[in-house]
Design a protein around this motif. Structure first.
Motif, PDB file in Angstrom:
ATOM      1  N   SER A 104       0.807  -1.230   0.000  1.00 12.22           N
ATOM      2  CA  SER A 104       0.000   0.000   0.000  1.00 12.22           C
ATOM      3  C   SER A 104       0.835   1.273   0.000  1.00 12.22           C
ATOM      4  O   SER A 104       0.305   2.361   0.170  1.00 12.22           O
ATOM      5  N   ASN A 124      -7.901  -1.603  -6.961  1.00 17.60           N
ATOM      6  CA  ASN A 124      -7.604  -1.787  -5.533  1.00 17.60           C
ATOM      7  C   ASN A 124      -8.591  -2.783  -4.940  1.00 17.60           C
ATOM      8  O   ASN A 124      -9.781  -2.750  -5.276  1.00 17.60           O
ATOM      9  N   GLY A 183      -3.527  -1.432  -1.881  1.00 18.77           N
ATOM     10  CA  GLY A 183      -3.275  -0.251  -2.708  1.00 18.77           C
ATOM     11  C   GLY A 183      -3.453   1.032  -1.912  1.00 18.77           C
ATOM     12  O   GLY A 183      -3.588   0.999  -0.682  1.00 18.77           O
ATOM     13  N   ASN A 184      -3.434   2.163  -2.617  1.00 16.29           N
ATOM     14  CA  ASN A 184      -3.634   3.460  -1.945  1.00 16.29           C
ATOM     15  C   ASN A 184      -4.418   4.383  -2.880  1.00 16.29           C
ATOM     16  O   ASN A 184      -4.947   3.915  -3.900  1.00 16.29           O
ATOM     17  N   TRP A 186       3.006   1.469 -11.332  1.00 17.10           N
ATOM     18  CA  TRP A 186       3.291   2.378 -12.465  1.00 17.10           C
ATOM     19  C   TRP A 186       4.205   1.692 -13.491  1.00 17.10           C
ATOM     20  O   TRP A 186       3.975   1.737 -14.692  1.00 17.10           O
ATOM     21  N   TYR A 222       3.120   1.668  -5.297  1.00 13.16           N
ATOM     22  CA  TYR A 222       2.634   2.581  -6.340  1.00 13.16           C
ATOM     23  C   TYR A 222       3.619   2.579  -7.513  1.00 13.16           C
ATOM     24  O   TYR A 222       3.241   2.506  -8.682  1.00 13.16           O
ATOM     25  N   THR A 223       4.921   2.649  -7.173  1.00  8.27           N
ATOM     26  CA  THR A 223       5.943   2.711  -8.221  1.00  8.27           C
ATOM     27  C   THR A 223       5.980   1.401  -9.013  1.00  8.27           C
ATOM     28  O   THR A 223       6.155   1.404 -10.233  1.00  8.27           O
ATOM     29  N   ILE A 236       4.263  10.161  -6.635  1.00  7.33           N
ATOM     30  CA  ILE A 236       4.058   8.810  -6.127  1.00  7.33           C
ATOM     31  C   ILE A 236       3.206   8.835  -4.858  1.00  7.33           C
ATOM     32  O   ILE A 236       3.573   9.473  -3.869  1.00  7.33           O
ATOM     33  N   HIS A 237       2.084   8.146  -4.911  1.00 10.25           N
ATOM     34  CA  HIS A 237       1.223   8.066  -3.731  1.00 10.25           C
ATOM     35  C   HIS A 237       1.772   7.038  -2.754  1.00 10.25           C
ATOM     36  O   HIS A 237       2.170   5.949  -3.146  1.00 10.25           O
ATOM     37  N   GLY A 255      -3.641   6.312  -5.078  1.00  6.52           N
ATOM     38  CA  GLY A 255      -3.132   6.536  -6.433  1.00  6.52           C
ATOM     39  C   GLY A 255      -3.022   5.274  -7.258  1.00  6.52           C
ATOM     40  O   GLY A 255      -3.061   5.315  -8.495  1.00  6.52           O
ATOM     41  N   THR A 256      -2.912   4.121  -6.600  1.00  9.29           N
ATOM     42  CA  THR A 256      -2.651   2.882  -7.356  1.00  9.29           C
ATOM     43  C   THR A 256      -3.808   2.501  -8.270  1.00  9.29           C
ATOM     44  O   THR A 256      -3.609   1.776  -9.249  1.00  9.29           O
TER      45      THR A 256
END
Ligand code: AMP
Ligand code: GLY
Length: 423
Positions: A9, A44, A34-35, A18, A14-15, A365-366, A37-38
């Protein structure tokens, strides 16, 4: 169409999401949990990375082709073993491999048996507190005391005086500050040098050397204050030249892989070598059984390869040769934006203002974020990380700090000196 489940998360995950989105392999990505941004890169899911029951149920019912594990905890607790039992490929080591991070006593013994350079040490169990204190009296400060097990990055205590060291020992062993992680302790020699991090992806036989990084662990500028998960990172590391790289490969990476093999461990995942450069010679400070956070935020943007393919190769035992990864010859820097108070108590739930457009070669990045009613809210200590890449570290940092000026949330804090010693 391959179905991928990514667990985690944070900014690291996130990276990864991406980077996976750039893969040429047709895929559907799911992230648990997840978070905020993901969800731009996949779906998610409403369960956490330690919820083995929900993970196994989802993986079976959705016929997931690959599970990629971000954080250490599920690995140390045997998630990869459970998934392997039901025939699901996993990028992440089994319990017998993850113990390199899960037990510092094990890791130290492993290194000493494999001839891997590391600080001299002794280990003590909970009923040997008097022996441990006797040992401390015989050595010179600073004293390094480590709880054996996982302690969310807080299990290392560096003490300047004997008095402080005794009370640290009592905290770990008697007061059980880190719970059962403190059932054993390692006391080791203090190493003077510069820390850096090296990563490999391995399928148990062969490995790919990923870009190296340096992270900034202390909360305050000039490396002061409490330890955090990491306040920023840079890659490449300017002093990691050909000579040091060769030493790391010959003295550390290869003997580690040989030691695992010798113990019958098929390690399929990432190994993060936390190293200290002592006068040009690398020593292992710690092993981690995963990628670093925020190191991932600078190493994956530099990786000039299909990351999803690499994760499949790791999980399926398909790495063809020992090699260095293809890497963009650019400098990457990331600066972490945290909630005021972190790494101690902090508030959550503040709305975040983000820039409407991003310059080229910037990644927002979240990490600790949450999307609620189409608004992004803070949801953790480390909230966002701003990665930039450019031809020099200075240019990358400028870009990152310029972008940060356009980001706001209540009690936002960040270090303004990431990469300072390389300027
Ligand atoms: P670790 O959780 O093992 O990464 O340790 C946390 C931090 O403590 C490291 O990042 C180092 O800065 C420091 N540290 C750990 N072991 C040593 C050592 N033997 N000598 C000097 N510093 C150390
Ligand atoms: N940044 C250090 C870690 O991921 O453990």
């Amino acid at each position: 169409m391959k179905k991928i489940l990514l667990l985690g998360s944070g900014g690291r995950e996130y990276t990864m999401a991406w980077k996976i989105s750039k893969s040429l392999i047709p895929h559907h990505l799911f992230i648990a949990p997840g978070n905020g941004g993901t969800d731009a890169y996949g779906k998610n899911l409403p369960f956490g990375y330690n919820d083995f029951e929900s993970i196994i149920h989802f993986v079976t019912s959705e016929k997931i082709d690959l599970v990629i594990v971000g954080p250490e905890e599920p690995l140390v607790n045997g998630l990869a073993d459970e998934l392997s039992h039901i025939g699901v490929p996993v990028c992440g080591p089994n319990k017998a491999g993850a113990i390199l991070e899960g037990s510092k006593v094990y890791a130290k013994q492993f290194m000493s048996e494999s001839g891997i350079p590391t600080a001299a040490y002794r280990s003590f169990s909970a009923n040997q507190i008097d022996e441990a204190k006797e040992f401390l009296k015989q050595i010179d400060p600073p004293y390094v005391i480590k709880a054996d097990g996982l302690a969310a990055g807080k299990g290392v205590l560096i003490c300047q005086s004997l008095e402080e060291a005794f009370s640290a020992l009592d905290d770990v062993i008697k007061i059980k500050k880190f719970g059962s992680a403190g059932n054993q302790v390692v006391i080791e020699q203090f190493l003077r040098g510069t820390e850096f991090s090296v990563f490999i992806a391995t399928d148990g036989d062969r490995y790919v050397l990923l870009p190296e990084a340096k992270d900034y662990k202390r909360v305050g500028e000039g490396d002061t204050g409490l330890n955090t998960g990491g306040m920023g990172a840079v890659s490449p590391v300017p002093f990691f030249d050909e000579e040091l790289r060769t030493k790391v490969i010959q003295r550390i990476i290869e003997p580690t892989l040989a030691g695992l093999k010798q113990r019958g461990v098929t390690y399929r995942g990432f190994i993060f070598f936390g190293l200290m450069n002592v006068d040009g010679n690398p020593y292992v400070i710690e092993y981690n059984c995963r990628l670093g956070d925020p190191e991932t935020e600078v190493i994956l943007p530099r990786l000039d390869e299909d990351f999803l393919q690499l994760c499949f190769d790791v999980a399926l035992g398909n790495i063809v040769e020992n090699r260095q990864a293809h890497v963009l010859q650019k400098h990457a820097a990331t600066v972490m934006l945290v909630s005021g108070g972190y790494p101690e108590a902090y508030a959550k739930g503040f709305p975040i203002t983000l820039p409407e457009v991003l310059e080229e070669n910037i990644l927002l990045i979240h990490a600790g974020t949450l999307r609620k009613d189409n608004q992004i809210l803070t949801n953790g200590g480390r909230v966002l990380s701003v990665t930039a890449f450019d031809h020099s570290l200075q240019e990358a940092l400028n870009k990152s700090y310029n972008t940060i000026e356009k980001i706001h949330f209540q009690q936002m804090y960040f270090r303004r000196d990431i990469g300072y010693e390389f300027m």
